[in-house]
Design a protein around this motif. Structure first.
Motif, mmCIF file in Angstrom:
data_model
loop_
_atom_site.group_PDB
_atom_site.id
_atom_site.type_symbol
_atom_site.label_atom_id
_atom_site.label_comp_id
_atom_site.label_asym_id
_atom_site.label_seq_id
_atom_site.Cartn_x
_atom_site.Cartn_y
_atom_site.Cartn_z
ATOM 1 N N ASN A 249 0.825 -1.209 0.000
ATOM 2 C CA ASN A 249 0.000 0.000 0.000
ATOM 3 C C ASN A 249 0.859 1.259 0.000
ATOM 4 O O ASN A 249 0.652 2.193 0.782
ATOM 5 C CB ASN A 249 -0.948 0.003 1.202
ATOM 6 C CG ASN A 249 -2.099 0.984 1.033
ATOM 7 O OD1 ASN A 249 -2.494 1.307 -0.087
ATOM 8 N ND2 ASN A 249 -2.617 1.471 2.140
ATOM 9 N N PRO A 251 2.014 4.757 -0.877
ATOM 10 C CA PRO A 251 1.398 5.957 -1.456
ATOM 11 C C PRO A 251 2.318 6.574 -2.508
ATOM 12 O O PRO A 251 3.511 6.753 -2.259
ATOM 13 C CB PRO A 251 1.215 6.886 -0.251
ATOM 14 C CG PRO A 251 2.248 6.438 0.733
ATOM 15 C CD PRO A 251 2.475 4.976 0.506
ATOM 16 N N TYR A 252 1.780 6.877 -3.654
ATOM 17 C CA TYR A 252 2.587 7.459 -4.720
ATOM 18 C C TYR A 252 1.793 8.522 -5.453
ATOM 19 O O TYR A 252 0.561 8.493 -5.493
ATOM 20 C CB TYR A 252 3.066 6.382 -5.709
ATOM 21 C CG TYR A 252 1.945 5.554 -6.312
ATOM 22 C CD1 TYR A 252 1.227 6.003 -7.427
ATOM 23 C CD2 TYR A 252 1.595 4.320 -5.770
ATOM 24 C CE1 TYR A 252 0.203 5.255 -7.962
ATOM 25 C CE2 TYR A 252 0.574 3.560 -6.298
ATOM 26 C CZ TYR A 252 -0.129 4.033 -7.397
ATOM 27 O OH TYR A 252 -1.153 3.291 -7.927
ATOM 28 N N GLN A 280 -6.947 1.004 -9.012
ATOM 29 C CA GLN A 280 -5.501 1.058 -8.801
ATOM 30 C C GLN A 280 -4.756 0.804 -10.105
ATOM 31 O O GLN A 280 -3.761 1.465 -10.402
ATOM 32 C CB GLN A 280 -5.088 0.027 -7.749
ATOM 33 C CG GLN A 280 -5.377 0.445 -6.316
ATOM 34 C CD GLN A 280 -4.863 -0.557 -5.320
ATOM 35 O OE1 GLN A 280 -5.434 -1.624 -5.153
ATOM 36 N NE2 GLN A 280 -3.769 -0.213 -4.654
#
Length: 315
Positions: A249, A251-252, A280
């Motif tokens: 998971n 975050p980007y 996603q």
């Protein structure tokens, strides 16, 4: 344009032996070459970085050297409206207000070192620059989230540069690291082949890992703004990287994957089979890069950076 960390590193190095004037864009109107917060350093016979170039910048350098001598901070204006009386400054259409302040001595050096340390640790810094002649810049604990200008001071939120994690250290990875560093990204490299992923090939990188991607992601840890570019040598590496990113998971802000349409579809289908939801998967830029007909590693690096800039500036 220098990365903000490079700017404050240069200021630290300078203040160890001599003063310098920091020129900061504090206000803009209309079409201008640089944004609020853009900076340059002015020394007695040198400059570092740019606030837009041309005759307007040349005027600011001249005024900055006067401030360097007198210590009397001041606000200057670059007029680019095209008025025939001041045509030599430019005809972009707008105006820029520039704050000129001399930084010198141990107090300024300590402040600069504090800013630099925070930025290197991925922390935001809120810098208060008062306009009163007797006051000097300082770090402020204000909770404001954006840069603000008042009649008394300029408060700016200095953001650490975004980190670009390049997964795959081949020819395209090397070209991408070079170009992305030029446009102010910090660089991290992951590839399990040490003969490819090393400091000689990637002098721009602040982080190089030859460990598996899942361990690499854990070592990088939380990053305020993370961009990820998959430029690996094949389908298995793409799938392993994306699986780890989604499983952890991470975050980007951006993730892109190189490859043909067939390769991209194979990776996406495998991820669907793992239960990764379409929202996603739809966030992946694939094939990576702006569609400019790029073929060589250098051209592909430019196309990827064009897409990175587009996402970064759209924020």
């Amino acid at each position: 344009m220098a990365m903000i960390i490079d700017f404050y590193q240069k200021l630290v190095d300078t203040l160890c032996s001599q003063p310098a004037v920091v020129a900061t864009v504090v206000k803009v109107n209309g079409s201008v070459p640089r944004e609020v917060g853009a900076k340059m350093l002015i020394g007695a016979d040198w400059t570092f970085d740019t606030i837009g170039g041309g005759a307007g910048e040349a005027k600011i350098i001249q005024q900055g050297r006067s401030v360097l001598t007198t210590g009397q901070k001041q606000q200057a204006t670059i007029d680019l409206t095209g008025d025939t009386n001041i045509l030599k400054e430019g005809i972009c259409g707008g105006q820029m207000s520039i704050w000129l302040e001399r930084w010198s001595g141990s107090k300024a050096l300590n402040l600069t070192q504090e800013i630099l340390t925070a930025l290197k640790q991925g922390q935001q810094v809120k810098l208060l620059t008062p306009f009163a002649l007797a006051d000097t810049p300082s770090i402020t604990p204000t909770t404001m989230a954006t840069t603000q200008l008042s009649t008394d001071a300029f408060i700016e939120c200095l953001q650490p540069p975004p980190l670009l994690l390049i997964i795959g250290a081949g020819h395209i990875g090397a070209a991408l690291a070079h170009v992305a560093h030029l446009v102010s990204f910090q660089i991290a490299i992951q590839d399990e082949r040490p003969e490819f992923a090393n400091a000689h090939t990637y002098p721009q990188a602040s982080f190089i890992s030859t460990k598996p991607i899942d361990q690499t992601l854990q070592e990088i840890g939380p990053v305020s703004t993370l961009f990820i570019a998959l430029v690996t040598r094949g389908y298995p590496m793409d799938l392993a990287a994306l699986s780890s990113i989604f499983a952890q998971n991470i975050p980007y802000r951006y993730i892109g994957m190189m490859g043909s349409q067939k390769r991209v579809q194979m990776v996406l289908q495998s991820l669907r089979d793992q239960g990764i939801p379409d929202p996603q998967l739809n966030s992946i830029h694939a094939p990576i890069g702006a569609n400019i007909g790029a073929l060589t590693p250098g051209e592909i690096a430019v196309s990827i950076c064009a897409e990175l800039i587009q996402v970064k500036r759209a924020g």
